[in-house]
Design a protein around this motif. Structure first.
Motif, PDB file in Angstrom:
ATOM      1  N   LEU A  87    -100.854 -89.616 -43.711  1.00 60.47           N
ATOM      2  CA  LEU A  87     -99.728 -88.804 -43.243  1.00 60.47           C
ATOM      3  C   LEU A  87     -99.547 -87.584 -44.138  1.00 60.47           C
ATOM      4  O   LEU A  87     -99.307 -86.470 -43.652  1.00 60.47           O
ATOM      5  CB  LEU A  87     -98.451 -89.644 -43.219  1.00 60.47           C
ATOM      6  N   ALA A  88     -99.677 -87.777 -45.455  1.00 57.55           N
ATOM      7  CA  ALA A  88     -99.551 -86.649 -46.386  1.00 57.55           C
ATOM      8  C   ALA A  88    -100.653 -85.621 -46.156  1.00 57.55           C
ATOM      9  O   ALA A  88    -100.410 -84.409 -46.234  1.00 57.55           O
ATOM     10  CB  ALA A  88     -99.593 -87.158 -47.826  1.00 57.55           C
ATOM     11  N   MET A  89    -101.870 -86.084 -45.857  1.00 62.63           N
ATOM     12  CA  MET A  89    -102.966 -85.164 -45.557  1.00 62.63           C
ATOM     13  C   MET A  89    -102.663 -84.354 -44.302  1.00 62.63           C
ATOM     14  O   MET A  89    -102.886 -83.136 -44.260  1.00 62.63           O
ATOM     15  CB  MET A  89    -104.261 -85.949 -45.381  1.00 62.63           C
ATOM     16  N   ALA A  90    -102.171 -85.037 -43.258  1.00 68.23           N
ATOM     17  CA  ALA A  90    -101.844 -84.351 -42.000  1.00 68.23           C
ATOM     18  C   ALA A  90    -100.735 -83.327 -42.205  1.00 68.23           C
ATOM     19  O   ALA A  90    -100.787 -82.209 -41.660  1.00 68.23           O
ATOM     20  CB  ALA A  90    -101.446 -85.369 -40.937  1.00 68.23           C
ATOM     21  N   VAL A 129     -91.616 -89.880 -54.365  1.00 66.65           N
ATOM     22  CA  VAL A 129     -92.632 -89.163 -53.602  1.00 66.65           C
ATOM     23  C   VAL A 129     -92.148 -88.935 -52.169  1.00 66.65           C
ATOM     24  O   VAL A 129     -92.369 -87.865 -51.584  1.00 66.65           O
ATOM     25  CB  VAL A 129     -93.971 -89.915 -53.624  1.00 66.65           C
ATOM     26  N   LEU A 130     -91.466 -89.940 -51.591  1.00 69.98           N
ATOM     27  CA  LEU A 130     -90.902 -89.778 -50.253  1.00 69.98           C
ATOM     28  C   LEU A 130     -89.864 -88.655 -50.232  1.00 69.98           C
ATOM     29  O   LEU A 130     -89.816 -87.856 -49.285  1.00 69.98           O
ATOM     30  CB  LEU A 130     -90.260 -91.088 -49.795  1.00 69.98           C
ATOM     31  N   LEU A 165    -100.265 -87.744 -55.406  1.00 74.87           N
ATOM     32  CA  LEU A 165     -99.574 -88.952 -55.868  1.00 74.87           C
ATOM     33  C   LEU A 165     -99.858 -90.142 -54.948  1.00 74.87           C
ATOM     34  O   LEU A 165    -100.041 -91.267 -55.419  1.00 74.87           O
ATOM     35  CB  LEU A 165     -98.067 -88.683 -55.959  1.00 74.87           C
ATOM     36  N   ARG A 166     -99.899 -89.890 -53.651  1.00 76.96           N
ATOM     37  CA  ARG A 166    -100.171 -91.000 -52.730  1.00 76.96           C
ATOM     38  C   ARG A 166    -101.621 -91.461 -52.825  1.00 76.96           C
ATOM     39  O   ARG A 166    -101.897 -92.662 -52.711  1.00 76.96           O
ATOM     40  CB  ARG A 166     -99.798 -90.595 -51.304  1.00 76.96           C
ATOM     41  N   ARG A 167    -102.543 -90.543 -53.013  1.00 77.76           N
ATOM     42  CA  ARG A 167    -103.929 -90.949 -53.253  1.00 77.76           C
ATOM     43  C   ARG A 167    -104.039 -91.822 -54.492  1.00 77.76           C
ATOM     44  O   ARG A 167    -104.738 -92.840 -54.497  1.00 77.76           O
ATOM     45  CB  ARG A 167    -104.809 -89.709 -53.422  1.00 77.76           C
ATOM     46  N   HIS A 168    -103.344 -91.398 -55.552  1.00 77.00           N
ATOM     47  CA  HIS A 168    -103.392 -92.139 -56.813  1.00 77.00           C
ATOM     48  C   HIS A 168    -102.769 -93.535 -56.674  1.00 77.00           C
ATOM     49  O   HIS A 168    -103.285 -94.517 -57.201  1.00 77.00           O
ATOM     50  CB  HIS A 168    -102.656 -91.345 -57.899  1.00 77.00           C
ATOM     51  N   THR A 169    -101.672 -93.622 -55.931  1.00 78.43           N
ATOM     52  CA  THR A 169    -100.939 -94.890 -55.812  1.00 78.43           C
ATOM     53  C   THR A 169    -101.548 -95.816 -54.769  1.00 78.43           C
ATOM     54  O   THR A 169    -101.704 -97.019 -55.006  1.00 78.43           O
ATOM     55  CB  THR A 169     -99.466 -94.610 -55.449  1.00 78.43           C
ATOM     56  N   PHE A 170    -101.897 -95.284 -53.605  1.00 75.55           N
ATOM     57  CA  PHE A 170    -102.285 -96.123 -52.467  1.00 75.55           C
ATOM     58  C   PHE A 170    -103.770 -96.068 -52.120  1.00 75.55           C
ATOM     59  O   PHE A 170    -104.265 -96.950 -51.408  1.00 75.55           O
ATOM     60  CB  PHE A 170    -101.494 -95.702 -51.214  1.00 75.55           C
ATOM     61  N   GLY A 171    -104.457 -95.004 -52.555  1.00 76.16           N
ATOM     62  CA  GLY A 171    -105.829 -94.808 -52.123  1.00 76.16           C
ATOM     63  C   GLY A 171    -105.905 -93.873 -50.922  1.00 76.16           C
ATOM     64  O   GLY A 171    -104.903 -93.613 -50.251  1.00 76.16           O
ATOM     65  N   THR A 172    -107.107 -93.398 -50.610  1.00 74.87           N
ATOM     66  CA  THR A 172    -107.281 -92.375 -49.585  1.00 74.87           C
ATOM     67  C   THR A 172    -107.007 -92.882 -48.180  1.00 74.87           C
ATOM     68  O   THR A 172    -106.527 -92.133 -47.319  1.00 74.87           O
ATOM     69  CB  THR A 172    -108.712 -91.803 -49.652  1.00 74.87           C
ATOM     70  N   ALA A 173    -107.311 -94.157 -47.908  1.00 72.73           N
ATOM     71  CA  ALA A 173    -107.246 -94.665 -46.539  1.00 72.73           C
ATOM     72  C   ALA A 173    -105.876 -95.227 -46.159  1.00 72.73           C
ATOM     73  O   ALA A 173    -105.696 -95.670 -45.019  1.00 72.73           O
ATOM     74  CB  ALA A 173    -108.323 -95.731 -46.327  1.00 72.73           C
ATOM     75  N   HIS A 174    -104.906 -95.204 -47.053  1.00 75.34           N
ATOM     76  CA  HIS A 174    -103.579 -95.760 -46.760  1.00 75.34           C
ATOM     77  C   HIS A 174    -102.847 -94.875 -45.748  1.00 75.34           C
ATOM     78  O   HIS A 174    -102.965 -93.645 -45.798  1.00 75.34           O
ATOM     79  CB  HIS A 174    -102.763 -95.870 -48.044  1.00 75.34           C
ATOM     80  N   ASP A 187     -93.480 -90.767 -60.305  1.00 76.21           N
ATOM     81  CA  ASP A 187     -94.541 -91.417 -59.534  1.00 76.21           C
ATOM     82  C   ASP A 187     -94.038 -92.516 -58.610  1.00 76.21           C
ATOM     83  O   ASP A 187     -94.846 -93.115 -57.884  1.00 76.21           O
ATOM     84  CB  ASP A 187     -95.587 -92.009 -60.481  1.00 76.21           C
ATOM     85  N   HIS A 188     -92.758 -92.811 -58.617  1.00 76.17           N
ATOM     86  CA  HIS A 188     -92.232 -93.895 -57.787  1.00 76.17           C
ATOM     87  C   HIS A 188     -92.350 -93.515 -56.302  1.00 76.17           C
ATOM     88  O   HIS A 188     -92.112 -92.358 -55.931  1.00 76.17           O
ATOM     89  CB  HIS A 188     -90.774 -94.168 -58.144  1.00 76.17           C
TER      90      HIS A 188
END
Length: 387
Positions: free
Chosen positions: A125-128, A82-83, A111-120, A77-78
């Motif tokens: 970028l991950a969604m795109a 993830v990067l 993982l990014r949603r869980h760590t940063f939230g949807t609007a980060h 999860d770090h």
């Protein structure tokens, strides 16, 4: 050494960057060990340069090691792990392994949603990126759902004129086009062109790409006069900025020629298509698929102008090349036979036409029974709309 390599990369001097990054990686591995975080970082930088040089298999090998080591040392999860997953997924896409890319990109988004939230920004970028892979797999409705969210959030957070918002508009427009929703694509592409012209200037490559994309949509909607105006400007700007022999300039010539043909201006189309064929032959070789396609387009225009002897010569070359490249049992080869048969008929040679048409019938029955075929279009595709 690492900093100099980074600057080489920013300047596009990737071979020079590679030489230094290879040394940095070897020295760090010797001094610190293979599992030290600085060594892993050097490995990732070297992999990035391999990608810039088109050495995707070498990049894949290193990026896979980076991911495994970061999972082992930092945990799954770090953010750095993830990067590494995101970077590896990009190389899977480069290699056409879109299913593998999809699997990783889906994990990265969760993982990014869980760590940063949807609007980060990292989540967006991950969604795109995930949407792009859905498009590559032909799953355009799934891509659309993500790209609508990305655009809405970037407008809200960054504003209408931010480069990433404009990028999201372009990506969504491309997906609308893939789904046949050309009216919504048109609305977005007109906004993208206006904003890029305002923010970047009319000669910037991104603005010129926006012109080409909008022109393609105009053509799809039958607005060929509007397309012609834009494509003429695209060609002028690409000649000025990139030069006559750049692939994007040659593509612009082909697109403008197609629009001339749609408007019945076959003489101007002919002039451009002869240039396209000459340049592609010179730059890519006569057996490259894009060169063969240029032959097909020029032959079609010769036929339209009733220059059947010239058309015959090109169509014979196309048939021989497609036999060599694809084999006899390929629909592109069979299509070339059928096109050549038409020209034999136009020249009053029905015996030659019949002989080819009998072969075409026999081969099509055989190929279609297998249902393992792919047929290429006879005319040049629209300009690339990937943003």
């Amino acid at each position: 050494m690492g900093n100099v390599a980074t600057t080489y990369g920013e300047l596009g001097r990737h071979e020079d960057a590679l030489q230094l990054e290879d040394q940095v990686f070897e020295l760090r591995r010797h001094a610190l060990g293979a599992d030290h975080l600085d060594t892993i970082l050097a490995m990732g930088n070297l992999a990035t340069t391999y990608r810039e040089l088109g050495r995707h298999t070498d990049a894949l090998q290193l990026k896979d090691q980076v991911l495994q080591l970061r999972r082992q040392i930092l945990g799954a999860d770090h953010p750095d792990t993830v990067l590494a997953m995101a970077n590896l997924s990009v190389t899977y896409s480069d290699l056409g392994r879109h299913t593998d890319a999809l699997r990783l990109k889906d994990q990265v988004l969760e993982l990014r949603r869980h760590t940063f939230g949807t609007a980060h920004p990292s989540t967006l970028l991950a969604m795109a990126n995930l949407a792009r892979t859905y498009n590559e797999l032909g799953r355009h409705t799934k891509a659309l759902q993500l790209e609508v969210q990305v655009l809405e959030l970037r407008r809200k957070i960054l504003g209408e004129e931010h480069p990433k918002t404009i990028l999201a508009m372009g990506n969504l427009a491309r997906t609308y086009s893939e789904l046949g929703n050309h009216a919504d694509a048109l609305q977005l592409e007109e906004q993208v062109l206006e904003l890029r012209g305002k923010m970047l200037g009319m000669e910037h490559p991104d603005t010129v790409l926006a012109m080409a994309n909008l022109a393609a949509t105009y053509s799809t909607l039958g607005r060929h006069a509007d397309a012609l105006q834009l494509e003429d400007e695209v060609l002028k700007l690409r000649r000025k900025v990139l030069g006559e022999e750049h692939p994007k300039t040659i593509l612009a010539m082909g697109n403008l020629a197609r629009t001339y043909s749609e408007l019945g201006n076959h003489a101007d189309a002919l002039q451009l298509e002869e240039q396209v064929l000459e340049l592609r032959g010179k730059m890519l070789g006569m057996e490259h698929p894009d060169t063969v396609l240029a032959m097909v387009n020029l032959a079609v225009t010769y036929s339209t102008l009733e220059r059947h002897t010239d058309a015959l010569q090109l169509k014979k070359q196309v048939l021989e090349l497609r036999k060599k490249i694809h084999g006899i049992d390929h629909l592109d080869t069979v299509g070339a036979m059928a096109n050549l048969a038409v020209t034999y008929s136009n020249l009053g040679q029905p015996v030659d036409a019949l002989q080819l048409r009998e072969q075409v019938l026999k081969l099509r029955r055989k190929i279609l029974a297998k249902k393992t075929y792919r047929c290429s279009p006879a005319k040049e595709n629209n300009p690339g709309k990937a943003n």
